[in-house]
Design a protein around this motif. Structure first.
Motif, PDB file in Angstrom:
ATOM      1  N   SER A  23       0.829  -1.196   0.000  1.00 54.08           N
ATOM      2  CA  SER A  23       0.000   0.000   0.000  1.00 54.08           C
ATOM      3  C   SER A  23       0.866   1.249   0.000  1.00 54.08           C
ATOM      4  O   SER A  23       2.058   1.203   0.267  1.00 54.08           O
ATOM      5  CB  SER A  23      -0.896   0.007   1.234  1.00 54.08           C
ATOM      6  OG  SER A  23      -0.106   0.245   2.361  1.00 54.08           O
ATOM      7  N   THR A  24       0.243   2.375  -0.324  1.00 53.04           N
ATOM      8  CA  THR A  24       1.008   3.615  -0.330  1.00 53.04           C
ATOM      9  C   THR A  24       1.452   3.983   1.084  1.00 53.04           C
ATOM     10  O   THR A  24       2.466   4.641   1.258  1.00 53.04           O
ATOM     11  CB  THR A  24       0.179   4.759  -0.930  1.00 53.04           C
ATOM     12  OG1 THR A  24      -1.007   4.904  -0.183  1.00 53.04           O
ATOM     13  CG2 THR A  24      -0.139   4.490  -2.379  1.00 53.04           C
ATOM     14  N   ALA A  25       0.692   3.549   2.101  1.00 46.51           N
ATOM     15  CA  ALA A  25       1.097   3.840   3.483  1.00 46.51           C
ATOM     16  C   ALA A  25       2.417   3.134   3.792  1.00 46.51           C
ATOM     17  O   ALA A  25       3.315   3.707   4.404  1.00 46.51           O
ATOM     18  CB  ALA A  25       0.014   3.393   4.457  1.00 46.51           C
ATOM     19  N   ASP A  26       2.550   1.876   3.345  1.00 48.13           N
ATOM     20  CA  ASP A  26       3.808   1.155   3.530  1.00 48.13           C
ATOM     21  C   ASP A  26       4.920   1.860   2.761  1.00 48.13           C
ATOM     22  O   ASP A  26       6.050   1.949   3.214  1.00 48.13           O
ATOM     23  CB  ASP A  26       3.686  -0.287   3.041  1.00 48.13           C
ATOM     24  CG  ASP A  26       2.753  -1.112   3.908  1.00 48.13           C
ATOM     25  OD1 ASP A  26       2.749  -0.883   5.125  1.00 48.13           O
ATOM     26  OD2 ASP A  26       2.046  -1.965   3.363  1.00 48.13           O
ATOM     27  N   GLY A  27       4.604   2.341   1.581  1.00 45.86           N
ATOM     28  CA  GLY A  27       5.588   3.034   0.766  1.00 45.86           C
ATOM     29  C   GLY A  27       6.087   4.293   1.453  1.00 45.86           C
ATOM     30  O   GLY A  27       7.280   4.597   1.411  1.00 45.86           O
ATOM     31  N   ARG A  28       5.199   4.992   2.110  1.00 45.15           N
ATOM     32  CA  ARG A  28       5.593   6.204   2.826  1.00 45.15           C
ATOM     33  C   ARG A  28       6.550   5.840   3.969  1.00 45.15           C
ATOM     34  O   ARG A  28       7.569   6.485   4.177  1.00 45.15           O
ATOM     35  CB  ARG A  28       4.352   6.924   3.373  1.00 45.15           C
ATOM     36  CG  ARG A  28       4.672   8.263   3.996  1.00 45.15           C
ATOM     37  CD  ARG A  28       3.458   8.897   4.657  1.00 45.15           C
ATOM     38  NE  ARG A  28       3.878  10.076   5.406  1.00 45.15           N
ATOM     39  CZ  ARG A  28       3.754  11.324   4.969  1.00 45.15           C
ATOM     40  NH1 ARG A  28       3.180  11.569   3.836  1.00 45.15           N
ATOM     41  NH2 ARG A  28       4.198  12.332   5.702  1.00 45.15           N
ATOM     42  N   THR A  29       6.212   4.774   4.690  1.00 41.34           N
ATOM     43  CA  THR A  29       7.072   4.320   5.787  1.00 41.34           C
ATOM     44  C   THR A  29       8.451   3.944   5.254  1.00 41.34           C
ATOM     45  O   THR A  29       9.482   4.313   5.827  1.00 41.34           O
ATOM     46  CB  THR A  29       6.423   3.100   6.488  1.00 41.34           C
ATOM     47  OG1 THR A  29       5.129   3.484   6.931  1.00 41.34           O
ATOM     48  CG2 THR A  29       7.261   2.623   7.663  1.00 41.34           C
ATOM     49  N   LEU A  30       8.459   3.222   4.126  1.00 42.86           N
ATOM     50  CA  LEU A  30       9.733   2.801   3.527  1.00 42.86           C
ATOM     51  C   LEU A  30      10.534   4.001   3.024  1.00 42.86           C
ATOM     52  O   LEU A  30      11.772   3.980   3.045  1.00 42.86           O
ATOM     53  CB  LEU A  30       9.474   1.826   2.372  1.00 42.86           C
ATOM     54  CG  LEU A  30       9.040   0.421   2.790  1.00 42.86           C
ATOM     55  CD1 LEU A  30       8.464  -0.343   1.600  1.00 42.86           C
ATOM     56  CD2 LEU A  30      10.221  -0.340   3.392  1.00 42.86           C
ATOM     57  N   PHE A  31       9.850   5.029   2.543  1.00 43.60           N
ATOM     58  CA  PHE A  31      10.526   6.221   2.036  1.00 43.60           C
ATOM     59  C   PHE A  31      11.418   6.811   3.138  1.00 43.60           C
ATOM     60  O   PHE A  31      12.515   7.302   2.870  1.00 43.60           O
ATOM     61  CB  PHE A  31       9.490   7.250   1.566  1.00 43.60           C
ATOM     62  CG  PHE A  31      10.074   8.394   0.789  1.00 43.60           C
ATOM     63  CD1 PHE A  31      10.430   8.236  -0.536  1.00 43.60           C
ATOM     64  CD2 PHE A  31      10.292   9.624   1.392  1.00 43.60           C
ATOM     65  CE1 PHE A  31      10.983   9.286  -1.261  1.00 43.60           C
ATOM     66  CE2 PHE A  31      10.838  10.681   0.684  1.00 43.60           C
ATOM     67  CZ  PHE A  31      11.190  10.521  -0.649  1.00 43.60           C
ATOM     68  N   PHE A  32      10.952   6.714   4.371  1.00 45.99           N
ATOM     69  CA  PHE A  32      11.757   7.191   5.506  1.00 45.99           C
ATOM     70  C   PHE A  32      12.752   6.116   5.950  1.00 45.99           C
ATOM     71  O   PHE A  32      13.932   6.387   6.159  1.00 45.99           O
ATOM     72  CB  PHE A  32      10.843   7.590   6.673  1.00 45.99           C
ATOM     73  CG  PHE A  32      10.108   8.878   6.419  1.00 45.99           C
ATOM     74  CD1 PHE A  32      10.686  10.105   6.764  1.00 45.99           C
ATOM     75  CD2 PHE A  32       8.874   8.891   5.799  1.00 45.99           C
ATOM     76  CE1 PHE A  32      10.025  11.310   6.495  1.00 45.99           C
ATOM     77  CE2 PHE A  32       8.204  10.081   5.527  1.00 45.99           C
ATOM     78  CZ  PHE A  32       8.789  11.297   5.874  1.00 45.99           C
TER      79      PHE A  32
END
Ligand code: HEC
Length: 136
Positions: free
Chosen positions: A39-48
């Motif tokens: 999900s995009t939420a996981d992607g945001r977490t991974l971005f950090f």
């Protein structure tokens, strides 16, 4: 009396059975989700977590990197498909992460400003791409 007691036990077993079935259905789903973030939420977490945010701002999302050389990724959802003829936006972003040296994005401030190859597995890559290409 005895019959009522049996009914009571029977309905109790039914409730227990349904509860177990529900837990059985929910637990594997949760486990799978943890193993394959998409999900995009996981992607945001991974971005950090992967350090992307150490270089890239996404000012449209309020994400500010401590440096200003690497491109701000705010407009990526609109621009990714136009970067490389023949590459879809998804393929372009995947390539940007897996093989950053294959193309230098126009927003890079100078030639010394290069992107490192970072360790990202297949599901992490999918989640990052989904996050980076989600409409702002
Ligand atoms: C050390 C700094 C640094 C880190 C860390 C970094 N990048 Fe980059 N990135 C750059 C630079 C510099 C460019 C522009 C040069 C190029 O295209 O290779 C770039 C380009 C990109 C582009 C293409 C942008 C465009 O407008 O076409 C994407 C997408 C991208 N990075 C995603 C990521 C993701 C996702 C991560 C984390 C997994 C990440 N970057 C980590 C420095 C970095």
């Amino acid at each position: 009396m005895r019959r009522e007691l049996l009914d009571l036990v029977g309905s109790g077993l039914l409730v227990a059975g349904l509860t177990l079935a529900l837990v059985g259905a929910l637990v594997p789903a949760a486990a799978t989700e943890g193993a394959t973030p998409s999900s995009t939420a996981d992607g945001r977490t991974l971005f950090f977590a992967k350090g992307c945010s150490g270089c890239h701002s996404i000012s449209a999302l309020g994400i500010r990197a401590p440096v200003s050389g690497p491109p701000d990724l705010s407009k990526l959802p609109d621009e990714a498909a136009t970067r490389r003829p023949g590459l879809t936006s998804t393929d372009y972003v995947r390539e940007s992460i897996l093989a950053p040296a294959s193309f230098v994005a126009p927003g890079a401030s100078d030639a010394t400003n290069v992107m490192p190859v970072l360790a990202v597995n297949a599901s992490e890559l999918d989640a990052l791409v989904a996050f980076l290409l989600a409409p702002r």
